[in-house]
Scaffold this motif. Structure first.
Motif, PDB file in Angstrom:
ATOM      1  N   LEU A 141      44.127  34.887  38.723  1.00 13.56           N
ATOM      2  CA  LEU A 141      44.206  36.342  38.713  1.00 13.56           C
ATOM      3  C   LEU A 141      44.957  36.773  37.463  1.00 13.56           C
ATOM      4  O   LEU A 141      46.034  36.241  37.175  1.00 13.56           O
ATOM      5  N   THR A 142      44.409  37.725  36.723  1.00 16.08           N
ATOM      6  CA  THR A 142      45.040  38.243  35.509  1.00 16.08           C
ATOM      7  C   THR A 142      45.338  39.724  35.707  1.00 16.08           C
ATOM      8  O   THR A 142      44.443  40.496  36.054  1.00 16.08           O
ATOM      9  N   GLN A 143      46.617  40.093  35.496  1.00 13.70           N
ATOM     10  CA  GLN A 143      47.059  41.479  35.625  1.00 13.70           C
ATOM     11  C   GLN A 143      48.030  41.786  34.504  1.00 13.70           C
ATOM     12  O   GLN A 143      49.085  41.163  34.412  1.00 13.70           O
ATOM     13  N   ASP A 144      47.691  42.731  33.632  1.00 15.63           N
ATOM     14  CA  ASP A 144      48.589  43.185  32.567  1.00 15.63           C
ATOM     15  C   ASP A 144      49.190  42.037  31.765  1.00 15.63           C
ATOM     16  O   ASP A 144      50.384  42.022  31.477  1.00 15.63           O
ATOM     17  N   GLY A 145      48.408  41.042  31.407  1.00 15.25           N
ATOM     18  CA  GLY A 145      48.903  39.923  30.622  1.00 15.25           C
ATOM     19  C   GLY A 145      49.603  38.851  31.433  1.00 15.25           C
ATOM     20  O   GLY A 145      49.956  37.799  30.912  1.00 15.25           O
ATOM     21  N   ASN A 146      49.833  39.079  32.717  1.00 14.28           N
ATOM     22  CA  ASN A 146      50.439  38.091  33.602  1.00 14.28           C
ATOM     23  C   ASN A 146      49.327  37.360  34.348  1.00 14.28           C
ATOM     24  O   ASN A 146      48.255  37.915  34.567  1.00 14.28           O
ATOM     25  N   THR A 147      49.586  36.112  34.741  1.00 13.19           N
ATOM     26  CA  THR A 147      48.588  35.364  35.491  1.00 13.19           C
ATOM     27  C   THR A 147      49.203  34.779  36.753  1.00 13.19           C
ATOM     28  O   THR A 147      50.388  34.450  36.785  1.00 13.19           O
ATOM     29  N   ILE A 148      48.380  34.683  37.771  1.00  7.63           N
ATOM     30  CA  ILE A 148      48.773  34.048  39.029  1.00  7.63           C
ATOM     31  C   ILE A 148      47.637  33.102  39.396  1.00  7.63           C
ATOM     32  O   ILE A 148      46.472  33.498  39.426  1.00  7.63           O
ATOM     33  N   GLU A 149      47.982  31.840  39.653  1.00 10.65           N
ATOM     34  CA  GLU A 149      46.998  30.836  40.034  1.00 10.65           C
ATOM     35  C   GLU A 149      47.269  30.368  41.456  1.00 10.65           C
ATOM     36  O   GLU A 149      48.415  30.329  41.888  1.00 10.65           O
ATOM     37  N   GLY A 150      46.214  30.011  42.154  1.00  9.78           N
ATOM     38  CA  GLY A 150      46.334  29.474  43.500  1.00  9.78           C
ATOM     39  C   GLY A 150      44.989  28.966  43.966  1.00  9.78           C
ATOM     40  O   GLY A 150      44.049  28.867  43.180  1.00  9.78           O
ATOM     41  N   GLN A 151      44.873  28.668  45.248  1.00  8.68           N
ATOM     42  CA  GLN A 151      43.623  28.151  45.791  1.00  8.68           C
ATOM     43  C   GLN A 151      42.880  29.169  46.656  1.00  8.68           C
ATOM     44  O   GLN A 151      41.694  28.993  46.918  1.00  8.68           O
ATOM     45  N   ARG A 152      43.580  30.239  47.064  1.00  7.51           N
ATOM     46  CA  ARG A 152      42.931  31.244  47.929  1.00  7.51           C
ATOM     47  C   ARG A 152      43.551  32.606  47.664  1.00  7.51           C
ATOM     48  O   ARG A 152      44.766  32.769  47.772  1.00  7.51           O
ATOM     49  N   LEU A 153      42.709  33.577  47.336  1.00  7.63           N
ATOM     50  CA  LEU A 153      43.147  34.952  47.122  1.00  7.63           C
ATOM     51  C   LEU A 153      42.410  35.837  48.117  1.00  7.63           C
ATOM     52  O   LEU A 153      41.183  35.802  48.191  1.00  7.63           O
ATOM     53  N   VAL A 154      43.169  36.601  48.909  1.00  4.90           N
ATOM     54  CA  VAL A 154      42.578  37.560  49.840  1.00  4.90           C
ATOM     55  C   VAL A 154      42.914  38.951  49.320  1.00  4.90           C
ATOM     56  O   VAL A 154      44.088  39.293  49.164  1.00  4.90           O
ATOM     57  N   VAL A 155      41.882  39.742  49.034  1.00  8.56           N
ATOM     58  CA  VAL A 155      42.060  41.087  48.501  1.00  8.56           C
ATOM     59  C   VAL A 155      41.666  42.097  49.571  1.00  8.56           C
ATOM     60  O   VAL A 155      40.561  42.038  50.116  1.00  8.56           O
ATOM     61  N   ASP A 156      42.573  43.018  49.879  1.00  2.74           N
ATOM     62  CA  ASP A 156      42.299  44.118  50.800  1.00  2.74           C
ATOM     63  C   ASP A 156      42.013  45.340  49.937  1.00  2.74           C
ATOM     64  O   ASP A 156      42.920  45.936  49.361  1.00  2.74           O
ATOM     65  N   LEU A 157      40.748  45.704  49.818  1.00  2.00           N
ATOM     66  CA  LEU A 157      40.356  46.796  48.928  1.00  2.00           C
ATOM     67  C   LEU A 157      40.833  48.155  49.416  1.00  2.00           C
ATOM     68  O   LEU A 157      41.044  49.062  48.624  1.00  2.00           O
ATOM     69  N   THR A 158      41.016  48.313  50.711  1.00  2.00           N
ATOM     70  CA  THR A 158      41.482  49.582  51.257  1.00  2.00           C
ATOM     71  C   THR A 158      42.945  49.833  50.890  1.00  2.00           C
ATOM     72  O   THR A 158      43.318  50.920  50.474  1.00  2.00           O
ATOM     73  N   ARG A 159      43.775  48.800  51.046  1.00  2.00           N
ATOM     74  CA  ARG A 159      45.203  48.933  50.759  1.00  2.00           C
ATOM     75  C   ARG A 159      45.550  48.673  49.302  1.00  2.00           C
ATOM     76  O   ARG A 159      46.652  48.974  48.863  1.00  2.00           O
ATOM     77  N   GLY A 160      44.621  48.066  48.534  1.00  2.01           N
ATOM     78  CA  GLY A 160      44.907  47.734  47.142  1.00  2.01           C
ATOM     79  C   GLY A 160      45.923  46.613  47.031  1.00  2.01           C
ATOM     80  O   GLY A 160      46.756  46.610  46.124  1.00  2.01           O
ATOM     81  N   THR A 161      45.860  45.640  47.951  1.00  2.45           N
ATOM     82  CA  THR A 161      46.804  44.527  47.937  1.00  2.45           C
ATOM     83  C   THR A 161      46.048  43.205  47.961  1.00  2.45           C
ATOM     84  O   THR A 161      44.867  43.161  48.282  1.00  2.45           O
ATOM     85  N   GLY A 162      46.788  42.162  47.644  1.00  3.07           N
ATOM     86  CA  GLY A 162      46.214  40.834  47.699  1.00  3.07           C
ATOM     87  C   GLY A 162      47.264  39.833  48.117  1.00  3.07           C
ATOM     88  O   GLY A 162      48.466  40.110  48.039  1.00  3.07           O
ATOM     89  N   SER A 163      46.807  38.672  48.540  1.00  3.27           N
ATOM     90  CA  SER A 163      47.700  37.598  48.938  1.00  3.27           C
ATOM     91  C   SER A 163      47.156  36.303  48.350  1.00  3.27           C
ATOM     92  O   SER A 163      45.998  35.959  48.582  1.00  3.27           O
ATOM     93  N   MET A 164      47.989  35.605  47.564  1.00  4.41           N
ATOM     94  CA  MET A 164      47.577  34.348  46.952  1.00  4.41           C
ATOM     95  C   MET A 164      48.236  33.203  47.709  1.00  4.41           C
ATOM     96  O   MET A 164      49.419  33.273  48.043  1.00  4.41           O
TER      97      MET A 164
END
Length: 178
Positions: A141-164
């Motif tokens: 995941l890339t956000q504003d020049g920052n990166t987050i790596e993992g094996q599973r990303l769950v994105v809640d489009l309604t709340r605008g959140t995610g969990s890695m």
């Protein structure tokens, strides 16, 4: 070194440190080994918008209510784009002939973009009714020049959140802006 230059550098360093600290404080304890809660996309994504799919080829199976798109597949819904080599479309009641799309299953170099954020993975499942996307396998995941790596990303489009999840690794880029 002048006092003005070192003072300016100190302010930038402090601001970068505070930004990194603020991000770290939003991640639960043990996130490096377990998982991390993150912001993702905008809160105004509307999963009821039409879904547009483009691809090189399409195969429809009326019997099981599915369609398979292959070759440079791009799915668009509002500001969100989901691209992959292959996309299985599963229809709800009414089947592929007239039913509404229930979920999309993407595989092969999957890329999700929403607003200024992007995520890559081996596979993704978009549950349209629940407005969630689950990306698995080598997630980046890339956000504003920052990166987050993992094996599973769950994105809640309604709340605008995610969990890695899955041995999460984060690389923070300090801002050079005062």
């Amino acid at each position: 070194m002048s006092l003005e230059t070192s003072g300016k550098d100190l302010v930038l360093s402090v601001r970068a440190g505070l930004a990194a600290l603020a991000l770290v404080l939003t991640i639960p304890a043990g996130a490096g080994a377990q998982g991390a809660e993150i912001a993702f996309g905008s809160l105004n994504h509307d999963s009821s918008l039409p879904v547009e799919v483009t691809a090189e080829s399409l195969s429809v199976d009326q019997g099981d209510g599915t369609a398979v798109f292959t070759g440079d597949v791009v799915v668009g819904q509002g500001q969100m784009r989901l691209a992959a080599g292959r996309m299985l479309v599963v229809y709800g009641a009414g089947g592929a002939g007239g039913g509404r799309i229930s979920r999309l299953e993407a595989s092969g170099s999957v890329v999700l973009t929403l607003d200024a954020e992007a995520a890559e993975a081996d596979k993704a499942v978009y549950d349209i009714g629940a407005a969630t996307i689950v990306m698995t396998g080598n997630v980046l995941l890339t956000q504003d020049g920052n990166t987050i790596e993992g094996q599973r990303l769950v994105v809640d489009l309604t709340r605008g959140t995610g969990s890695m999840e899955g041995r999460v690794r984060t690389v923070l880029t300090p801002s050079d802006k005062p």
